[in-house]
Motif scaffolding. Structure first.
Motif, PDB file in Angstrom:
ATOM      1  N   PRO A  19       0.589  -1.153  -0.535  1.00 55.23           N
ATOM      2  CA  PRO A  19      -0.210  -0.118   0.169  1.00 55.23           C
ATOM      3  C   PRO A  19       0.909   1.358   0.147  1.00 55.23           C
ATOM      4  O   PRO A  19       0.217   2.420  -0.559  1.00 55.23           O
ATOM      5  N   VAL A  20       1.458   1.311   0.435  1.00 54.77           N
ATOM      6  CA  VAL A  20       2.705   2.321   0.980  1.00 54.77           C
ATOM      7  C   VAL A  20       3.645   2.447  -0.712  1.00 54.77           C
ATOM      8  O   VAL A  20       3.373   4.057  -0.700  1.00 54.77           O
ATOM      9  N   MET A  21       3.802   1.650  -1.230  1.00 56.75           N
ATOM     10  CA  MET A  21       4.507   2.176  -2.441  1.00 56.75           C
ATOM     11  C   MET A  21       2.732   2.669  -3.867  1.00 56.75           C
ATOM     12  O   MET A  21       3.889   3.497  -4.121  1.00 56.75           O
ATOM     13  N   ILE A  22       2.202   2.220  -3.106  1.00 52.13           N
ATOM     14  CA  ILE A  22       0.996   3.012  -4.458  1.00 52.13           C
ATOM     15  C   ILE A  22       0.664   3.752  -4.252  1.00 52.13           C
ATOM     16  O   ILE A  22       0.433   4.950  -4.780  1.00 52.13           O
ATOM     17  N   LYS A  23       0.687   3.858  -2.539  1.00 54.43           N
ATOM     18  CA  LYS A  23       0.447   4.950  -2.492  1.00 54.43           C
ATOM     19  C   LYS A  23       1.122   6.758  -2.740  1.00 54.43           C
ATOM     20  O   LYS A  23       0.473   7.790  -3.518  1.00 54.43           O
ATOM     21  N   PHE A  24       3.178   6.357  -2.845  1.00 56.24           N
ATOM     22  CA  PHE A  24       3.301   7.842  -3.195  1.00 56.24           C
ATOM     23  C   PHE A  24       4.060   7.012  -4.401  1.00 56.24           C
ATOM     24  O   PHE A  24       4.632   8.518  -5.158  1.00 56.24           O
ATOM     25  N   THR A  25       3.282   6.574  -5.915  1.00 59.87           N
ATOM     26  CA  THR A  25       3.647   6.322  -6.634  1.00 59.87           C
ATOM     27  C   THR A  25       2.424   7.186  -7.924  1.00 59.87           C
ATOM     28  O   THR A  25       2.381   7.559  -8.607  1.00 59.87           O
ATOM     29  N   MET A  26       1.033   6.807  -7.199  1.00 60.51           N
ATOM     30  CA  MET A  26       0.583   7.644  -7.800  1.00 60.51           C
ATOM     31  C   MET A  26       0.199   8.649  -8.395  1.00 60.51           C
ATOM     32  O   MET A  26      -0.024   8.546  -9.153  1.00 60.51           O
ATOM     33  N   PRO A  27       0.652   9.812  -7.377  1.00 61.01           N
ATOM     34  CA  PRO A  27       0.455  10.981  -7.529  1.00 61.01           C
ATOM     35  C   PRO A  27       1.745  11.199  -8.948  1.00 61.01           C
ATOM     36  O   PRO A  27       1.366  11.877  -9.546  1.00 61.01           O
ATOM     37  N   VAL A  28       2.746  10.199  -8.860  1.00 62.35           N
ATOM     38  CA  VAL A  28       4.338  10.125  -9.800  1.00 62.35           C
ATOM     39  C   VAL A  28       3.098   9.988 -10.799  1.00 62.35           C
ATOM     40  O   VAL A  28       3.414  10.589 -12.093  1.00 62.35           O
ATOM     41  N   LEU A  29       2.154   9.022 -11.243  1.00 60.61           N
ATOM     42  CA  LEU A  29       2.076   8.194 -12.422  1.00 60.61           C
ATOM     43  C   LEU A  29       1.101   9.212 -13.419  1.00 60.61           C
ATOM     44  O   LEU A  29       0.715   9.647 -13.873  1.00 60.61           O
ATOM     45  N   GLU A  30      -0.069  10.284 -12.092  1.00 61.32           N
ATOM     46  CA  GLU A  30      -0.295  11.089 -12.328  1.00 61.32           C
ATOM     47  C   GLU A  30       0.494  12.264 -13.079  1.00 61.32           C
ATOM     48  O   GLU A  30      -0.159  12.702 -13.956  1.00 61.32           O
ATOM     49  N   LYS A  31       1.600  12.697 -12.111  1.00 59.42           N
ATOM     50  CA  LYS A  31       2.392  13.891 -12.467  1.00 59.42           C
ATOM     51  C   LYS A  31       3.009  13.779 -13.982  1.00 59.42           C
ATOM     52  O   LYS A  31       2.796  14.220 -14.957  1.00 59.42           O
ATOM     53  N   LEU A  32       3.202  12.577 -13.999  1.00 57.32           N
ATOM     54  CA  LEU A  32       3.975  12.146 -15.580  1.00 57.32           C
ATOM     55  C   LEU A  32       2.271  11.710 -16.740  1.00 57.32           C
ATOM     56  O   LEU A  32       2.798  11.475 -17.912  1.00 57.32           O
ATOM     57  N   GLY A  33       1.354  11.872 -16.370  1.00 52.42           N
ATOM     58  CA  GLY A  33       0.000  12.237 -17.434  1.00 52.42           C
ATOM     59  C   GLY A  33      -0.472  11.222 -17.624  1.00 52.42           C
ATOM     60  O   GLY A  33      -1.631  11.393 -18.405  1.00 52.42           O
ATOM     61  N   PHE A  34      -0.592  10.336 -16.392  1.00 49.58           N
ATOM     62  CA  PHE A  34      -0.982   8.606 -17.262  1.00 49.58           C
ATOM     63  C   PHE A  34      -2.608   9.153 -17.635  1.00 49.58           C
ATOM     64  O   PHE A  34      -3.314   9.528 -15.628  1.00 49.58           O
ATOM     65  N   PRO A  35      -3.658   8.993 -17.536  1.00 46.85           N
ATOM     66  CA  PRO A  35      -5.143   8.820 -16.813  1.00 46.85           C
ATOM     67  C   PRO A  35      -5.122   7.653 -16.387  1.00 46.85           C
ATOM     68  O   PRO A  35      -4.841   6.625 -16.777  1.00 46.85           O
ATOM     69  N   VAL A  36      -6.522   7.883 -15.348  1.00 48.66           N
ATOM     70  CA  VAL A  36      -6.112   6.624 -14.861  1.00 48.66           C
ATOM     71  C   VAL A  36      -6.917   5.625 -15.101  1.00 48.66           C
ATOM     72  O   VAL A  36      -7.105   4.564 -14.528  1.00 48.66           O
ATOM     73  N   GLU A  37      -7.569   6.027 -16.573  1.00 44.91           N
ATOM     74  CA  GLU A  37      -7.996   4.416 -17.685  1.00 44.91           C
ATOM     75  C   GLU A  37      -7.594   3.935 -17.620  1.00 44.91           C
ATOM     76  O   GLU A  37      -7.334   2.847 -18.014  1.00 44.91           O
ATOM     77  N   ARG A  38      -5.817   4.137 -17.955  1.00 46.27           N
ATOM     78  CA  ARG A  38      -4.445   3.780 -18.498  1.00 46.27           C
ATOM     79  C   ARG A  38      -3.699   3.948 -17.450  1.00 46.27           C
ATOM     80  O   ARG A  38      -2.539   3.132 -17.013  1.00 46.27           O
ATOM     81  N   ILE A  39      -3.930   3.159 -15.094  1.00 47.36           N
ATOM     82  CA  ILE A  39      -3.073   2.796 -14.425  1.00 47.36           C
ATOM     83  C   ILE A  39      -4.031   1.883 -14.291  1.00 47.36           C
ATOM     84  O   ILE A  39      -5.635   2.118 -13.989  1.00 47.36           O
ATOM     85  N   ILE A  40      -3.662   1.153 -14.806  1.00 47.08           N
ATOM     86  CA  ILE A  40      -3.932  -0.842 -13.852  1.00 47.08           C
ATOM     87  C   ILE A  40      -3.890  -1.537 -12.319  1.00 47.08           C
ATOM     88  O   ILE A  40      -2.003  -0.903 -12.223  1.00 47.08           O
ATOM     89  N   MET A  41      -4.270  -1.312 -11.562  1.00 47.85           N
ATOM     90  CA  MET A  41      -3.793  -1.868 -10.489  1.00 47.85           C
ATOM     91  C   MET A  41      -4.624  -3.307  -9.974  1.00 47.85           C
ATOM     92  O   MET A  41      -5.669  -3.770 -10.363  1.00 47.85           O
ATOM     93  N   SER A  42      -3.619  -4.469  -9.385  1.00 44.45           N
ATOM     94  CA  SER A  42      -4.505  -5.502  -8.508  1.00 44.45           C
ATOM     95  C   SER A  42      -4.867  -5.881  -7.261  1.00 44.45           C
ATOM     96  O   SER A  42      -3.520  -5.075  -6.509  1.00 44.45           O
ATOM     97  N   LEU A  43      -6.001  -5.827  -6.781  1.00 45.66           N
ATOM     98  CA  LEU A  43      -6.098  -5.628  -5.056  1.00 45.66           C
ATOM     99  C   LEU A  43      -5.550  -7.284  -4.559  1.00 45.66           C
ATOM    100  O   LEU A  43      -5.837  -8.089  -5.276  1.00 45.66           O
ATOM    101  N   GLU A  44      -6.256  -6.804  -2.941  1.00 44.15           N
ATOM    102  CA  GLU A  44      -5.835  -8.281  -2.603  1.00 44.15           C
ATOM    103  C   GLU A  44      -6.405  -8.686  -1.533  1.00 44.15           C
ATOM    104  O   GLU A  44      -5.848  -8.481  -0.339  1.00 44.15           O
ATOM    105  N   ASN A  45      -7.578  -7.852  -1.318  1.00 39.84           N
ATOM    106  CA  ASN A  45      -8.436  -8.101   0.015  1.00 39.84           C
ATOM    107  C   ASN A  45      -8.075  -9.585   0.161  1.00 39.84           C
ATOM    108  O   ASN A  45      -8.393 -10.484  -0.032  1.00 39.84           O
ATOM    109  N   ARG A  46      -9.140  -9.588   1.306  1.00 41.20           N
ATOM    110  CA  ARG A  46      -8.764 -10.935   1.914  1.00 41.20           C
ATOM    111  C   ARG A  46     -10.211 -11.708   1.396  1.00 41.20           C
ATOM    112  O   ARG A  46     -10.964 -11.079   1.612  1.00 41.20           O
ATOM    113  N   MET A  47      -9.615 -12.866   0.894  1.00 37.66           N
ATOM    114  CA  MET A  47     -11.212 -13.807   0.817  1.00 37.66           C
ATOM    115  C   MET A  47     -10.873 -14.976   1.141  1.00 37.66           C
ATOM    116  O   MET A  47     -10.182 -15.560   1.698  1.00 37.66           O
ATOM    117  N   LYS A  48     -12.110 -15.668   0.538  1.00 34.67           N
ATOM    118  CA  LYS A  48     -11.724 -16.917   1.222  1.00 34.67           C
ATOM    119  C   LYS A  48     -13.027 -17.667  -0.254  1.00 34.67           C
ATOM    120  O   LYS A  48     -12.085 -18.347  -0.908  1.00 34.67           O
TER     121      LYS A  48
END
Ligand SMILES: Cc1cc2nc3c(=O)[nH]c(=O)nc-3n(C[C@H](O)[C@H](O)[C@H](O)COP(=O)(O)OP(=O)(O)OC[C@H]3O[C@@H](n4cnc5c(N)ncnc54)[C@H](O)[C@@H]3O)c2cc1C
Ligand code: SF4
Ligand code: SF4
Ligand code: FES
Lengths: 339, 279
Positions: free
Chosen positions: B215-244
């Motif tokens: 999470p910390v890495m994501i948190k601080f990398t996101m603004p960088v990507l925004e600054k670099l001009g990546f639109p939110v539609e072209r930023i892809i993430m994968s979540l890891e919520n607890r699952m059964k």
């Protein structure tokens, strides 16, 4: 058609020879649905059972499969319960709750064969509520004391007998098989009268509730609403529409079974990540999730509110959390609890 | 009706200690028959429930790529019951795999585009699958430049070292590895992923960013990507919520009305912006 009250035991006994029959039974101080072996065991009291009927289809603890792992290979064996069943005496709110759960266990991608096989093989005989309890608010959530959603037959209490109304083809077949006598005009009038006189006095105004929930996830109101809640999970265990579960192994070495058990979004461990991170850290997030799930997420996903107004969570909360008050608070207006 | 709870028995053929701290092992599992393999068609980004009979099951991202037939690979951190049991398993033992589950990286959308893959720590598993998939000779031509930015606390914690060495040499992929603090013998970069990303990321023009990590890495990398001009539609993430259950029924993994197991785990930043922050 008409079913005299004194004929109920013999009617059920006949069914028992062909079906697994589930009916409300008294167990200690409370009532719940159980498979009966004698028609005389069924108790049709005025109000709903303490525990909902969902357990018939989605048991609190259920074996998914057993396994045997040896040098020669891995043997898995799943037993799907496909016994023909009749559920007798279920209330309209509980019957409706199953139609809601159907969405969950038969979603856009996966089917749960355990739940769905039971659903297909079961005939639901409901009984309407002439005297809804003060905690019932079914009419506020798209239900009613004689609502027929999820039912195959509906019984209307007219005193000494029930007037039997056919809801579905399955119900019609069962009624024909049972050979009920025709209802007289007087019976029919009595049934209409019972329906008219049954009053759900408690109303929860849900106007604008969904619109509020669509936008108020971060509203400070959630800091207050959950304050009393102990996170005990009683409300979720007793709720006919709650369906959270856990999957665990019950085994000695490699011969054992995988089991699913009811679980609850009220518990902190429910969402705890392996890393220690927890997206729903406190009661606030967890209580909010319960409300959001029932009154927003479920509506977004399946077009219906996942609460049938049975009032069990109100009656059984150790600290008197009242979902009606919570909903009113969420709407930002005053609660009306007078009955 | 297919029973979604039944695992496929598979043979653990390799239990490999992946990291210097020994906390991550990579498991290679072999299908028992061609039929079994056919019953498990997957794509990069999907996950599976891995089960140790007698202990239970837990979800793990699939680290192998569908372009690598015959087996599946998982890299597992030792944190609890199932993961520890896996770590202790002998090669040749039987395990169960239930899946493939969830959606996958939108590789169709990546066609004709550049791709920058940003991974931190041991969350590199499905990113390895993705890179391997795109680098396959049959597919490489479908994509523009492929850049991988991969960071770990120290060199010993990087996964898939042999592959990284091969990627270093390959003209098909631009690999940038980074560690948090300098150590002797390290030739890669030193610095945190957000800063390194800002420095080396390709132009956001016609480019997709795929990001996976703590999470910390994501948190601080996101603004960088925004600054670099990546639109939110072209930023892809994968979540890891607890699952059964992994199939949208047990109610555990939801973020708002979406179930990470069934509707995810792959989301665009644009989709996540519409959801509450419960992940
Ligand atoms: C889609 C997805 C992909 C994933 N991919 C990977 C991957 O590629 N590699 C990987 O290593 N991980 C991955 N994970 C995470 C992985 O699923 C978890 O680490 C795993 O479930 C842990 O299972 P376990 O049985 O070993 O741990 P558990 O025994 O379930 O325990 C995990 C942690 O939960 C806490 N906990 C559990 N029970 C209790 C209790 N009773 N009291 C207090 N604390 C408790 C502890 O903090 C413990 O460390 C992924 C998760 C998801 C959802
Ligand atoms: S029963 Fe009451 S105290 Fe227990 S979790 Fe529900 S609201 Fe909270
Ligand atoms: S939320 Fe409460 S009133 Fe609504 S269905 Fe569940 S137990 Fe009944
Ligand atoms: S893991 Fe059960 S709903 Fe997602």
């Amino acid at each position: 058609m008409i079913l005299s009250k004194k004929d109920i035991p013999s009617f059920l006994d006949k069914l028992i020879s062909e079906y697994q029959v589930f009916a409300p039974v008294q167990e200690g101080s409370y009532t719940l649905f159980k498979q009966i072996s004698s028609g005389a065991d069924a108790v049709l009291t005025d109000s709903n059972t303490k525990l909902p009927a969902k357990e018939i289809f989605f048991p609190q603890s259920e074996k998914l499969f057993s396994y045997n792992v040896t040098e020669e290979g891995t043997k898995l064996e799943a037993t799907i319960d496909d016994q023909k069943k009749v559920v007798f005496g279920v209330r309209p709110c509980d019957a409706k709750s199953l139609t809601l759960l159907d969405n969950v266990f038969n979603n856009d991608k996966y089917q749960d064969p355990y739940y769905l096989t039971r659903r297909t093989n079961t005939i639901m005989v409901g009984v309407g509520c002439n005297a809804p309890a003060s905690t019932c608010f079914c009419t506020s959530v798209n239900g009613g004391p004689f609502d027929t959603k999820g039912l195959d037959l509906l019984l209307v209490d007219t005193g000494d007998a029930y007037v039997v109304e056919v809801v579905s083809d399955k119900g019609k077949a069962l009624a024909e098989q049972a050979g009920f006598a025709a209802a007289s005009d007087a019976d029919k009038t009595a049934a209409s009268k019972a329906k008219e006189e049954a009053k759900v006095t408690c109303q929860v105004n849900t106007d604008g509730l969904k619109d509020k929930l669509d936008v108020n996830f971060y509203d400070p109101i959630w800091d207050k609403i959950h304050e009393k809640c102990l996170g005990c999970g009683a409300c979720t265990y007793l709720c006919p529409t709650c369906h959270c579960f856990d999957i665990v192994d019950d085994a000695v070495d490699c011969n054992g079974c995988r089991v699913r058990n009811w679980d609850s979004c009220a518990f902190p461990l429910f969402t705890l990540h392996g890393s220690g991170h927890n997206p729903r850290t406190s009661n606030k997030e967890r209580y909010r999730n319960r409300i959001m799930h029932k009154f927003k997420y479920f509506v977004d996903n399946f077009g219906e509110i996942a609460c049938v107004g049975c009032g069990r969570c109100i009656k059984n909360c150790p600290v008197n959390m009242d979902i009606r008050v919570v909903l009113e608070d969420v709407r930002g207006s005053e609660a009306r609890l007078d009955s | 009706m297919k029973n979604p709870y039944l695992p496929l028995p598979m043979k653990l053929v390799k239990n490999f200690t992946e990291t210097e701290d020994k906390l991550i092992h990579t498991f290679t599992l072999q299908f028992l028959s061609e039929e079994d393999e056919k019953s498990f068609p997957y794509m990069p980004g999907q996950f599976a429930e891995l089960c140790v009979f007698g202990k239970g099951e837990a979800p793990f991202g699939i680290a192998s790529s569908p372009t690598e037939p015959g087996f599946l690979k998982f890299s597992v951190a030792k944190v609890g019951v199932v993961s520890t049991a896996l770590h202790l398993m002998e090669e040749g033992s039987m395990v169960g795999v239930r899946g493939p589950l969830g959606n996958y990286y939108p590789v169709e959308d990546f066609k004709g585009k550049n791709v920058v893959i940003i991974g931190g720590g041991f969350a590199f598993t499905t990113l390895r699958s993705l890179a391997t998939y795109m680098l396959h000779p049959d597919r490489r031509g479908d994509y523009g430049d492929i850049t991988v930015i991969y960071g770990a606390r120290n060199p010993g914690l990087l996964l898939y070292k042999e592959e990284l060495a091969a990627w270093e040499q390959s003209p098909d992929i631009n690999l940038i590895t980074t560690i948090d603090r300098a150590v002797d013998g390290w030739n890669g970069r030193v610095g945190f992923i957000p800063a390194v990303t800002e420095e080396v990321a390709p132009s956001s023009e016609n480019t997709y960013a795929i990001i996976c990590g703590p999470p910390v890495m994501i948190k601080f990398t996101m603004p960088v990507l925004e600054k670099l001009g990546f639109p939110v539609e072209r930023i892809i993430m994968s979540l890891e919520n607890r699952m059964k259950c992994g199939i949208g029924m047990c109610g555990r993994c939801n973020v708002g009305g979406k179930y990470v197991c069934k509707d995810g785990p792959v989301f665009t930043r644009a989709q996540l912006n519409e959801l509450p922050n419960e992940y």
